[in-house]
Design a protein around this motif. Sequence first.
Motif, short mmCIF file in Angstrom:
data_model
loop_
_atom_site.label_atom_id
_atom_site.label_comp_id
_atom_site.label_asym_id
_atom_site.label_seq_id
_atom_site.Cartn_x
_atom_site.Cartn_y
_atom_site.Cartn_z
N VAL A 82 0.99 -0.85 -0.13
CA VAL A 82 -0.04 0.13 -0.53
C VAL A 82 1.08 1.64 0.05
N SER A 83 1.17 2.48 -1.35
CA SER A 83 1.57 3.37 -1.15
C SER A 83 0.87 4.13 0.03
N MET A 84 2.24 4.82 0.65
CA MET A 84 1.95 5.63 1.30
C MET A 84 1.62 7.29 0.41
N LEU A 85 1.86 7.87 0.88
CA LEU A 85 2.36 9.53 0.49
C LEU A 85 3.48 10.09 0.10
N GLN A 86 3.69 10.40 -0.79
CA GLN A 86 4.84 10.92 -1.98
C GLN A 86 4.42 12.39 -1.35
N MET A 87 6.42 12.85 -0.38
CA MET A 87 5.79 13.88 0.05
C MET A 87 6.45 15.11 -0.49
N GLU A 88 6.45 16.17 0.12
CA GLU A 88 6.96 17.53 -0.50
C GLU A 88 7.02 18.09 1.15
N ASN A 89 8.16 18.44 1.02
CA ASN A 89 8.61 19.56 1.83
C ASN A 89 8.83 21.26 1.81
N LYS A 90 7.61 21.80 2.23
CA LYS A 90 6.95 22.84 2.04
C LYS A 90 7.86 24.76 2.45
N SER A 91 9.04 23.83 3.53
CA SER A 91 8.57 25.22 4.63
C SER A 91 10.60 25.39 3.57
N GLY A 92 11.10 26.18 4.17
CA GLY A 92 12.66 26.43 3.41
C GLY A 92 13.83 26.08 3.94
N LYS A 93 13.68 25.08 4.04
CA LYS A 93 14.35 24.14 4.96
C LYS A 93 15.15 22.81 4.52
N PRO A 94 16.40 21.88 4.19
CA PRO A 94 15.73 21.04 4.32
C PRO A 94 15.64 20.16 5.58
N LEU A 95 15.06 18.48 5.48
CA LEU A 95 14.82 17.74 6.65
C LEU A 95 14.62 16.49 6.36
N THR A 96 14.96 15.60 7.14
CA THR A 96 15.08 13.68 7.06
C THR A 96 13.59 13.81 7.49
N VAL A 97 12.93 12.68 6.42
CA VAL A 97 11.84 11.68 7.51
C VAL A 97 12.69 10.97 8.06
N LEU A 98 12.30 10.24 8.96
CA LEU A 98 12.99 9.64 9.81
C LEU A 98 12.08 8.43 9.82
N SER A 99 10.58 8.32 9.68
CA SER A 99 9.87 6.86 8.99
C SER A 99 8.21 7.72 8.50
N GLY A 100 7.88 6.45 8.82
CA GLY A 100 6.82 6.61 8.22
C GLY A 100 6.05 5.93 8.26
N LYS A 101 4.46 6.14 9.09
CA LYS A 101 3.74 4.76 9.16
C LYS A 101 1.74 4.67 8.98
N ILE A 102 1.54 3.69 8.89
CA ILE A 102 0.27 4.26 8.80
C ILE A 102 -0.34 3.77 9.80
N VAL A 103 -1.37 5.21 11.01
CA VAL A 103 -1.88 4.70 12.17
C VAL A 103 -2.97 4.28 12.16
N HIS A 104 -4.13 3.98 11.59
CA HIS A 104 -5.43 3.72 11.69
C HIS A 104 -5.50 2.67 10.98
N VAL A 105 -5.23 0.93 11.15
CA VAL A 105 -5.00 -0.57 10.32
C VAL A 105 -6.70 -0.96 11.47
N PRO A 106 -7.75 -1.40 9.65
CA PRO A 106 -8.53 -1.91 10.26
C PRO A 106 -8.94 -3.22 10.85
N ALA A 107 -9.79 -3.62 11.74
CA ALA A 107 -10.03 -5.66 11.70
C ALA A 107 -9.91 -5.30 10.35
N GLY A 108 -9.00 -6.64 10.24
CA GLY A 108 -8.59 -7.82 8.78
C GLY A 108 -8.06 -7.66 8.11
N LEU A 109 -6.97 -6.33 8.24
CA LEU A 109 -5.69 -6.02 8.38
C LEU A 109 -4.41 -5.94 8.99
N ARG A 110 -3.22 -6.30 8.86
CA ARG A 110 -2.35 -6.11 9.55
C ARG A 110 -0.78 -6.05 8.46
#
Length: 176
Positions: A51-79
């Motif tokens: 499952v693809s998560m978002l393609q992220m855009e840095n809208k700020s004026g400074k570089p950043l490093t994304v350390l992790s990404g996860k899906i918060v809500h996982v419904p019953a029937g999926l793991r």
Amino acid sequence: MPRRLFAVFLALSATALTSCSDGGGTALEGSLQAYGISGYEHAQVGKEYWVSMLQMENKSGKPLTVLSGKIVHVPAGLRITGYRINSSGGIGGHPIGATPVGAAEDVDRAGDHKGSSIQIKAHALSDLYYEARVKVTGAVHGDLTTCHYEYRQGSTTYHQDIGCDTRIRLGKPVTG
């Protein structure tokens, strides 16, 4: 006197905690997937899907490093069984929704990218994005929602939730 000392300790503790982590990041913005529901209507119990998560855009004026990404809500029937980083392959977009693990469309384009973090320049769209490996364990009751990211900008770590919805439903298998 002990009460006053305890209050000072609490104030100093709160200051220390907020200086190393700020819960309210605002530098990230999601791709169009943040504004609608993508889906897959042919899932099978026992099968796994990327499952693809978002393609992220840095809208700020400074570089950043994304350390992790996860899906918060996982419904019953999926793991969720894992995450990986993938690349749009320089085409300026990425797949939306779910792709069966091992299918012809299941392409790992991350190339020589190593590790779990993603660096994004100021005012730039990342070529890299996270994918969640999701196993169907039974009837699905709800959607995968809310992408949660942790990122570092300068010496401060931020947490930011961005809306992302993927609907996976049981259905007839795709034949091809």
